[in-house]
Design a protein around this motif. Sequence first.
Motif, PDB file in Angstrom:
ATOM      1  N   ILE A  48       0.842  -1.201   0.000  1.00  0.00           N
ATOM      2  CA  ILE A  48       0.000   0.000   0.000  1.00  0.00           C
ATOM      3  C   ILE A  48       0.875   1.247   0.000  1.00  0.00           C
ATOM      4  O   ILE A  48       0.646   2.207  -0.751  1.00  0.00           O
ATOM      5  CB  ILE A  48      -0.941  -0.001   1.218  1.00  0.00           C
ATOM      6  CG1 ILE A  48      -1.943  -1.151   1.116  1.00  0.00           C
ATOM      7  CG2 ILE A  48      -1.662   1.341   1.349  1.00  0.00           C
ATOM      8  CD1 ILE A  48      -2.844  -1.288   2.323  1.00  0.00           C
ATOM      9  N   TYR A  49       1.889   1.223   0.823  1.00  0.00           N
ATOM     10  CA  TYR A  49       2.809   2.357   0.941  1.00  0.00           C
ATOM     11  C   TYR A  49       3.610   2.563  -0.343  1.00  0.00           C
ATOM     12  O   TYR A  49       3.713   3.669  -0.872  1.00  0.00           O
ATOM     13  CB  TYR A  49       3.731   2.093   2.128  1.00  0.00           C
ATOM     14  CG  TYR A  49       4.544   3.272   2.574  1.00  0.00           C
ATOM     15  CD1 TYR A  49       3.969   4.510   2.784  1.00  0.00           C
ATOM     16  CD2 TYR A  49       5.911   3.123   2.825  1.00  0.00           C
ATOM     17  CE1 TYR A  49       4.732   5.588   3.224  1.00  0.00           C
ATOM     18  CE2 TYR A  49       6.679   4.187   3.275  1.00  0.00           C
ATOM     19  CZ  TYR A  49       6.072   5.416   3.461  1.00  0.00           C
ATOM     20  OH  TYR A  49       6.827   6.472   3.901  1.00  0.00           O
ATOM     21  N   ALA A  50       4.165   1.456  -0.869  1.00  0.00           N
ATOM     22  CA  ALA A  50       4.989   1.539  -2.073  1.00  0.00           C
ATOM     23  C   ALA A  50       4.164   1.973  -3.283  1.00  0.00           C
ATOM     24  O   ALA A  50       4.599   2.831  -4.071  1.00  0.00           O
ATOM     25  CB  ALA A  50       5.659   0.193  -2.338  1.00  0.00           C
ATOM     26  N   LEU A  51       2.976   1.392  -3.448  1.00  0.00           N
ATOM     27  CA  LEU A  51       2.127   1.754  -4.582  1.00  0.00           C
ATOM     28  C   LEU A  51       1.645   3.191  -4.471  1.00  0.00           C
ATOM     29  O   LEU A  51       1.478   3.876  -5.491  1.00  0.00           O
ATOM     30  CB  LEU A  51       0.936   0.795  -4.667  1.00  0.00           C
ATOM     31  CG  LEU A  51       1.281  -0.641  -5.073  1.00  0.00           C
ATOM     32  CD1 LEU A  51       0.042  -1.530  -5.011  1.00  0.00           C
ATOM     33  CD2 LEU A  51       1.875  -0.672  -6.487  1.00  0.00           C
ATOM     34  N   GLY A  52       1.420   3.657  -3.243  1.00  0.00           N
ATOM     35  CA  GLY A  52       1.031   5.054  -3.051  1.00  0.00           C
ATOM     36  C   GLY A  52       2.118   5.999  -3.515  1.00  0.00           C
ATOM     37  O   GLY A  52       1.851   6.990  -4.212  1.00  0.00           O
ATOM     38  N   GLY A  53       3.356   5.703  -3.168  1.00  0.00           N
ATOM     39  CA  GLY A  53       4.471   6.531  -3.608  1.00  0.00           C
ATOM     40  C   GLY A  53       4.658   6.482  -5.112  1.00  0.00           C
ATOM     41  O   GLY A  53       4.907   7.514  -5.757  1.00  0.00           O
ATOM     42  N   PRO A  77       8.310   9.288   2.983  1.00  0.00           N
ATOM     43  CA  PRO A  77       8.453   8.442   4.182  1.00  0.00           C
ATOM     44  C   PRO A  77       7.963   9.097   5.465  1.00  0.00           C
ATOM     45  O   PRO A  77       7.766   8.410   6.469  1.00  0.00           O
ATOM     46  CB  PRO A  77       9.967   8.174   4.236  1.00  0.00           C
ATOM     47  CG  PRO A  77      10.402   8.258   2.814  1.00  0.00           C
ATOM     48  CD  PRO A  77       9.576   9.360   2.220  1.00  0.00           C
ATOM     49  N   LEU A  78       7.746  10.427   5.451  1.00  0.00           N
ATOM     50  CA  LEU A  78       7.246  11.087   6.655  1.00  0.00           C
ATOM     51  C   LEU A  78       5.882  10.545   7.074  1.00  0.00           C
ATOM     52  O   LEU A  78       5.529  10.582   8.256  1.00  0.00           O
ATOM     53  CB  LEU A  78       7.151  12.605   6.429  1.00  0.00           C
ATOM     54  CG  LEU A  78       8.475  13.351   6.198  1.00  0.00           C
ATOM     55  CD1 LEU A  78       8.205  14.823   5.918  1.00  0.00           C
ATOM     56  CD2 LEU A  78       9.404  13.202   7.386  1.00  0.00           C
ATOM     57  N   VAL A  79       5.087  10.063   6.103  1.00  0.00           N
ATOM     58  CA  VAL A  79       3.757   9.554   6.444  1.00  0.00           C
ATOM     59  C   VAL A  79       3.808   8.085   6.830  1.00  0.00           C
ATOM     60  O   VAL A  79       2.780   7.487   7.138  1.00  0.00           O
ATOM     61  CB  VAL A  79       2.767   9.765   5.273  1.00  0.00           C
ATOM     62  CG1 VAL A  79       2.678  11.223   4.886  1.00  0.00           C
ATOM     63  CG2 VAL A  79       3.150   8.914   4.060  1.00  0.00           C
ATOM     64  N   GLY A  80       5.003   7.501   6.833  1.00  0.00           N
ATOM     65  CA  GLY A  80       5.147   6.090   7.153  1.00  0.00           C
ATOM     66  C   GLY A  80       4.554   5.657   8.480  1.00  0.00           C
ATOM     67  O   GLY A  80       3.882   4.627   8.553  1.00  0.00           O
ATOM     68  N   PRO A  81       4.775   6.413   9.574  1.00  0.00           N
ATOM     69  CA  PRO A  81       4.228   5.977  10.864  1.00  0.00           C
ATOM     70  C   PRO A  81       2.717   5.800  10.846  1.00  0.00           C
ATOM     71  O   PRO A  81       2.192   4.899  11.512  1.00  0.00           O
ATOM     72  CB  PRO A  81       4.639   7.117  11.813  1.00  0.00           C
ATOM     73  CG  PRO A  81       5.857   7.685  11.192  1.00  0.00           C
ATOM     74  CD  PRO A  81       5.632   7.600   9.712  1.00  0.00           C
ATOM     75  N   PHE A  82       2.003   6.653  10.106  1.00  0.00           N
ATOM     76  CA  PHE A  82       0.547   6.517  10.070  1.00  0.00           C
ATOM     77  C   PHE A  82       0.128   5.293   9.263  1.00  0.00           C
ATOM     78  O   PHE A  82      -0.805   4.590   9.629  1.00  0.00           O
ATOM     79  CB  PHE A  82      -0.085   7.784   9.476  1.00  0.00           C
ATOM     80  CG  PHE A  82      -1.579   7.821   9.602  1.00  0.00           C
ATOM     81  CD1 PHE A  82      -2.185   8.053  10.823  1.00  0.00           C
ATOM     82  CD2 PHE A  82      -2.377   7.605   8.501  1.00  0.00           C
ATOM     83  CE1 PHE A  82      -3.563   8.073  10.950  1.00  0.00           C
ATOM     84  CE2 PHE A  82      -3.761   7.623   8.613  1.00  0.00           C
ATOM     85  CZ  PHE A  82      -4.353   7.863   9.836  1.00  0.00           C
ATOM     86  N   VAL A  83       0.847   5.022   8.169  1.00  0.00           N
ATOM     87  CA  VAL A  83       0.531   3.856   7.348  1.00  0.00           C
ATOM     88  C   VAL A  83       0.821   2.562   8.106  1.00  0.00           C
ATOM     89  O   VAL A  83       0.196   1.535   7.868  1.00  0.00           O
ATOM     90  CB  VAL A  83       1.342   3.907   6.038  1.00  0.00           C
ATOM     91  CG1 VAL A  83       1.047   2.690   5.155  1.00  0.00           C
ATOM     92  CG2 VAL A  83       1.020   5.184   5.264  1.00  0.00           C
ATOM     93  N   VAL A 236      12.582   2.019  -7.386  1.00  0.00           N
ATOM     94  CA  VAL A 236      11.206   2.409  -7.729  1.00  0.00           C
ATOM     95  C   VAL A 236      10.250   2.060  -6.584  1.00  0.00           C
ATOM     96  O   VAL A 236       9.215   1.417  -6.792  1.00  0.00           O
ATOM     97  CB  VAL A 236      10.745   1.740  -9.044  1.00  0.00           C
ATOM     98  CG1 VAL A 236       9.525   2.476  -9.620  1.00  0.00           C
ATOM     99  CG2 VAL A 236      11.858   1.718 -10.074  1.00  0.00           C
ATOM    100  N   PHE A 237      10.599   2.463  -5.379  1.00  0.00           N
ATOM    101  CA  PHE A 237       9.777   2.289  -4.186  1.00  0.00           C
ATOM    102  C   PHE A 237       9.626   0.818  -3.764  1.00  0.00           C
ATOM    103  O   PHE A 237       8.967   0.538  -2.769  1.00  0.00           O
ATOM    104  CB  PHE A 237       8.368   2.884  -4.383  1.00  0.00           C
ATOM    105  CG  PHE A 237       8.355   4.379  -4.544  1.00  0.00           C
ATOM    106  CD1 PHE A 237       8.216   5.206  -3.444  1.00  0.00           C
ATOM    107  CD2 PHE A 237       8.475   4.965  -5.796  1.00  0.00           C
ATOM    108  CE1 PHE A 237       8.202   6.589  -3.587  1.00  0.00           C
ATOM    109  CE2 PHE A 237       8.472   6.338  -5.945  1.00  0.00           C
ATOM    110  CZ  PHE A 237       8.328   7.153  -4.844  1.00  0.00           C
ATOM    111  N   ALA A 238      10.213  -0.125  -4.506  1.00  0.00           N
ATOM    112  CA  ALA A 238       9.988  -1.542  -4.222  1.00  0.00           C
ATOM    113  C   ALA A 238      10.547  -1.956  -2.870  1.00  0.00           C
ATOM    114  O   ALA A 238       9.998  -2.835  -2.200  1.00  0.00           O
ATOM    115  CB  ALA A 238      10.603  -2.403  -5.327  1.00  0.00           C
ATOM    116  N   GLY A 239      11.633  -1.310  -2.446  1.00  0.00           N
ATOM    117  CA  GLY A 239      12.230  -1.681  -1.160  1.00  0.00           C
ATOM    118  C   GLY A 239      11.332  -1.419   0.026  1.00  0.00           C
ATOM    119  O   GLY A 239      11.502  -2.016   1.098  1.00  0.00           O
ATOM    120  N   LEU A 240      10.324  -0.539  -0.174  1.00  0.00           N
ATOM    121  CA  LEU A 240       9.405  -0.243   0.924  1.00  0.00           C
ATOM    122  C   LEU A 240       8.533  -1.438   1.285  1.00  0.00           C
ATOM    123  O   LEU A 240       7.945  -1.478   2.361  1.00  0.00           O
ATOM    124  CB  LEU A 240       8.506   0.945   0.544  1.00  0.00           C
ATOM    125  CG  LEU A 240       9.231   2.278   0.344  1.00  0.00           C
ATOM    126  CD1 LEU A 240       8.262   3.344  -0.161  1.00  0.00           C
ATOM    127  CD2 LEU A 240       9.889   2.731   1.634  1.00  0.00           C
TER     128      LEU A 240
END
Length: 263
Positions: A48-53, A77-83, A236-240
């Motif tokens: 969800i996080y990676a696809l959002g980015g 990544p600042l919004v990571g804690p909420f996700v 490409v955000f995949a590592g998230l």
Amino acid sequence: MDQHIIRDGSLPKFRINRLTLQDVVASFADGWRDFRSYPVYGLFFGAIYALGGLFIAVMLAYYHLPWMIIPVAIGFPLVGPFVAVGIYEISRRHQAGEPIGWKAVLAEVFRQRERQLSWMAFVVLFIFWIWIYQVRLLMALLLGFRIPATLDAFANLVLYTPEGLTFLAIGTVVGAVLATILFTATVISMPLLLDHDPDFVTAMLTSMRTVMENPLPMLTFGFVIAVAAFLALLPVFAGLLVVLPVAGHATWHLYRRAISIPA
């Protein structure tokens, strides 16, 4: 172990424990263990996080705003804690010996709309928008009308001109300050709100006090997560897919080491 007790009326007493770097290492080890124990859940929330980015980056390119991709990618990544709320719930259930299933985890995530945790979304998004607008302000002041229409040209402008290097230096310092403020306010408050649901101001103050009383281990923890998140953006955000769930699980375990409630 040195401890500090925060009292908030009829709410539980939150005791801040003294942490060491060993607690940080142990929290990451426990986070990795939780991810390996429940990889499907972690990959789901990480996706969800990676696809959002990735979606944001594609839309910026579509609307010919490539110069926004870099600041958004860095600030995302600042919004990571909420996700990561769903990740916290998995670790909470695992630690408490409660059954873990999609229905239970997702129901708890959606239930946060009615609790104090929902107010933290405004705090996170507010700081994220401050980051975006300060980038635009710096660009206007330092780069003026030289902003190119392609990502490659923008990267060349930032990396190979005096104005671009000044923009990069100031933006990095401001971004680090904003990230530190957000980390200090959320690293403990997010899992605390999920676990006990005090008012969000008390939760943020507790988080700030925890960081101030344990600066070396807490800031080391944040630095490791920041570096891991940045490296996770490169493919490409995949590592998230992996970094977000492991960081979320580790944050939960660090919270449980940092905060205790006396009987």
